[in-house]
Motif scaffolding. Structure first.
Motif, PDB file in Angstrom:
ATOM      1  N   ARG A 151       0.681  -1.302  -0.180  1.00  0.00           N
ATOM      2  CA  ARG A 151       0.021   0.029  -0.055  1.00  0.00           C
ATOM      3  C   ARG A 151       0.922   1.303   0.025  1.00  0.00           C
ATOM      4  O   ARG A 151       0.695   2.251  -0.600  1.00  0.00           O
ATOM      5  N   GLY A 155      -8.582   5.048  -0.533  1.00  0.00           N
ATOM      6  CA  GLY A 155      -9.856   4.856   0.387  1.00  0.00           C
ATOM      7  C   GLY A 155      -9.509   5.078   1.846  1.00  0.00           C
ATOM      8  O   GLY A 155     -10.068   4.238   2.673  1.00  0.00           O
ATOM      9  N   VAL A 156      -8.439   5.998   2.221  1.00  0.00           N
ATOM     10  CA  VAL A 156      -8.296   6.260   3.470  1.00  0.00           C
ATOM     11  C   VAL A 156      -8.118   7.992   3.574  1.00  0.00           C
ATOM     12  O   VAL A 156      -8.460   8.480   2.526  1.00  0.00           O
ATOM     13  N   SER A 157      -8.070   8.068   5.093  1.00  0.00           N
ATOM     14  CA  SER A 157      -8.312   9.664   5.170  1.00  0.00           C
ATOM     15  C   SER A 157      -6.963  10.347   4.483  1.00  0.00           C
ATOM     16  O   SER A 157      -5.968   9.772   4.380  1.00  0.00           O
ATOM     17  N   HIS A 161      -4.313  10.257   7.036  1.00  0.00           N
ATOM     18  CA  HIS A 161      -3.766   8.967   6.960  1.00  0.00           C
ATOM     19  C   HIS A 161      -2.634   8.668   5.922  1.00  0.00           C
ATOM     20  O   HIS A 161      -1.643   8.362   6.091  1.00  0.00           O
ATOM     21  N   ARG A 166       0.438  10.368   6.919  1.00  0.00           N
ATOM     22  CA  ARG A 166       1.189   9.529   7.551  1.00  0.00           C
ATOM     23  C   ARG A 166       1.843   8.582   7.160  1.00  0.00           C
ATOM     24  O   ARG A 166       3.131   8.119   7.316  1.00  0.00           O
ATOM     25  N   LEU A 167       1.225   7.688   6.018  1.00  0.00           N
ATOM     26  CA  LEU A 167       1.615   6.496   5.516  1.00  0.00           C
ATOM     27  C   LEU A 167       3.058   7.206   4.489  1.00  0.00           C
ATOM     28  O   LEU A 167       4.014   6.413   4.565  1.00  0.00           O
ATOM     29  N   ARG A 192       5.998   7.756   7.228  1.00  0.00           N
ATOM     30  CA  ARG A 192       6.306   6.458   7.428  1.00  0.00           C
ATOM     31  C   ARG A 192       7.184   5.976   6.431  1.00  0.00           C
ATOM     32  O   ARG A 192       8.254   5.333   6.636  1.00  0.00           O
ATOM     33  N   ASP A 199      -1.231  10.347  17.008  1.00  0.00           N
ATOM     34  CA  ASP A 199      -1.754  11.368  16.052  1.00  0.00           C
ATOM     35  C   ASP A 199      -3.153  10.750  15.311  1.00  0.00           C
ATOM     36  O   ASP A 199      -4.245  11.557  15.262  1.00  0.00           O
ATOM     37  N   GLU A 200      -3.099   9.384  15.408  1.00  0.00           N
ATOM     38  CA  GLU A 200      -4.525   8.596  14.682  1.00  0.00           C
ATOM     39  C   GLU A 200      -5.542   8.720  15.715  1.00  0.00           C
ATOM     40  O   GLU A 200      -6.823   9.001  15.551  1.00  0.00           O
ATOM     41  N   ASP A 234     -11.206   7.253   7.877  1.00  0.00           N
ATOM     42  CA  ASP A 234     -11.142   6.559   6.400  1.00  0.00           C
ATOM     43  C   ASP A 234     -12.583   6.615   5.689  1.00  0.00           C
ATOM     44  O   ASP A 234     -12.569   6.560   4.469  1.00  0.00           O
ATOM     45  N   LYS A 240     -12.004   3.917  10.984  1.00  0.00           N
ATOM     46  CA  LYS A 240     -10.373   4.236  11.048  1.00  0.00           C
ATOM     47  C   LYS A 240      -9.668   3.084  11.246  1.00  0.00           C
ATOM     48  O   LYS A 240      -9.945   2.457  12.395  1.00  0.00           O
ATOM     49  N   SER A 241      -8.726   2.863  10.450  1.00  0.00           N
ATOM     50  CA  SER A 241      -7.772   1.904  10.553  1.00  0.00           C
ATOM     51  C   SER A 241      -6.642   2.304  10.986  1.00  0.00           C
ATOM     52  O   SER A 241      -6.104   3.727  10.789  1.00  0.00           O
ATOM     53  N   ARG A 242      -5.912   1.563  11.904  1.00  0.00           N
ATOM     54  CA  ARG A 242      -4.479   2.103  12.193  1.00  0.00           C
ATOM     55  C   ARG A 242      -3.480   1.697  11.225  1.00  0.00           C
ATOM     56  O   ARG A 242      -3.752   0.777  10.577  1.00  0.00           O
ATOM     57  N   MET A 243      -2.415   2.509  11.115  1.00  0.00           N
ATOM     58  CA  MET A 243      -1.195   2.316  10.332  1.00  0.00           C
ATOM     59  C   MET A 243      -0.678   0.823  10.673  1.00  0.00           C
ATOM     60  O   MET A 243      -0.461   0.737  11.652  1.00  0.00           O
ATOM     61  N   ARG A 244      -0.592  -0.028   9.501  1.00  0.00           N
ATOM     62  CA  ARG A 244       0.122  -1.179  10.023  1.00  0.00           C
ATOM     63  C   ARG A 244       1.366  -0.940  10.148  1.00  0.00           C
ATOM     64  O   ARG A 244       2.156  -0.360   9.567  1.00  0.00           O
ATOM     65  N   ARG A 245       1.999  -1.568  11.056  1.00  0.00           N
ATOM     66  CA  ARG A 245       3.427  -1.671  11.548  1.00  0.00           C
ATOM     67  C   ARG A 245       4.194  -2.883  11.588  1.00  0.00           C
ATOM     68  O   ARG A 245       3.531  -3.849  11.643  1.00  0.00           O
TER      69      ARG A 245
END
Lengths: 250, 125
Positions: A203, A226-228, A231, A234-235, A238, B37-38, B107, B120-125
């Motif tokens: 992703r 399909g995310v905010s 988000h 942030r992605l 990261r 932040d999330e 989301d 809302k989903s959390r970022m996968r880590r």
């Protein structure tokens, strides 16, 4: 668009909102200051961060400022909100901007590793291990791992190049992104960057490609994936961090 | 912690209780290992959803707001509904400001009349 309320009406709205927390009053306050938020966002406009993304950051900061403002504290809302909005924009720049520099020797080794990996892949009909590539090249496994993480520079502009940056509050120097002599346009760099992008989760790969190769804004990416928008932000942050860590090995 | 869990909270039609909905959302998101932040964004989203439902309830003789929080591996869904459900009322269009806020912080969202949900989903880590 609503007509902007008079200052005394704004004061009254803030007092009422502090008591009732009614969303309609909050909306009126946000709408009354949208122009102010956009004005601040414009000061940070530059060619590398989409204006739409900046406006979005400023907008959310404005919403937060309205929520947190205490009309009894004595400060003017515009000065409180101005600080909040600028803080969030600077943070956005700091998070969105990155730059790395890779020594030529590491870049060359990276290319050799990629080439060897492809050749061995054909021979073995599978992806080779690090040890196999290292043995083939006569280098250590550490060097192969290091070379896999090598990157050229992704230069994402700097606050210093923001348009009309006549703000008396100096730009956050930590957000400054050093310009390097490495350019994305170079085919070698592209190859190395693609190698790094390929190491990201699927992703994140898609998001980085949409942002830098298709040059979509964060909001456009958010809609597509399909995310905010936050988000996406942030992605991206990261992904940059992962790529930066990989390149720091070099 | 089980794979998924459902938590229901019912609050009176009073904006003082929006804070309870926010705190619940933040606490559950922390369980799911969301980042600071999330969680901050989720709080803004929950605030928006519940405030909207309260306003709608005030205008349509609602008596309470039922909130359902659904946790899965890396995602939190919050659904809200004004009780008693009014079947005859035309849903009001959501205002652009609310859409802009929700679009930025969660989301997925859907709000119509006395019902709504955010995810809302959390970022996968």
């Amino acid at each position: 668009m609503n007509t902007r309320p008079a200052p005394e009406e704004v004061d009254e709205l803030f007092r009422r909102y502090a008591q009732t927390r009614r969303r309609r009053d909050r909306n009126s306050l946000v709408e009354a200051h949208m122009g102010f938020a956009n004005h601040i966002a414009k000061r940070y406009r530059n060619r590398t961060i989409a204006e739409e993304d900046l406006r979005q950051v400023a907008f959310l900061a404005l919403v937060k400022a309205v929520e947190r403002f205490d009309p009894e504290a004595g400060a003017a809302f515009t000065s409180f909100a101005g600080r909040t909005i600028e803080g969030e924009i600077k943070r956005h720049f700091r998070d969105a901007a990155w730059s790395v520099r890779v020594p030529r020797s590491t870049k060359e080794l990276h290319l050799r590793v990629r080439r060897t990996s492809d050749e061995l892949g054909h021979e073995l009909s599978r992806s080779p291990t690090v040890k196999e590539v290292a043995a083939h090249l006569g280098v250590s496994t550490d060097q192969v791992v290091e070379a896999l993480g090598a990157s050229a520079a992704f230069t994402h502009g700097s606050l210093d190049s923001a348009a009309n940056d006549d703000d008396s509050a100096a730009p956050d120097r930590s957000a400054h992104v050093a310009q390097t002599d490495e350019r994305l346009e170079s085919s070698d760099d592209r190859l190395v960057i693609r190698g790094l992008v390929d190491r990201l989760p699927s992703r994140e790969q898609e998001i980085v490609r949409l942002r830098f190769f298709e040059e979509l804004t964060q909001s456009e990416i958010a809609e597509r994936v399909g995310v905010s928008q936050m988000h996406v932000s942030r992605l991206l942050r990261r992904s940059f961090e992962l790529m930066r860590q990989a390149s720091d090995l070099a | 912690m089980p794979e998924s869990a459902d938590i229901s909270v019912t609050i009176p039609v009073d904006s003082r209780f929006v804070a309870l909905a926010r705190v619940t959302a933040a606490s559950l998101a922390a369980e799911l290992d969301f980042t600071i932040d999330e969680i901050e964004e989720l709080r803004v989203g929950a605030n928006e959803l519940v405030s909207l439902l309260i306003e709608w309830a005030e205008d349509n003789a609602g008596e309470e707001i039922e909130l359902r929080y659904h946790l899965s591996a890396d995602r939190l869904d919050i659904a809200g509904e004004v009780q008693p459900r009014a079947s005859e009322v035309e849903p009001e269009p959501t205002d652009p400001l609310t859409r802009q806020i929700l679009g930025a912080v969660v989301d997925e969202y859907e709000i119509a009349g006395g019902q709504g949900r955010i995810a809302k989903s959390r970022m996968r880590r």
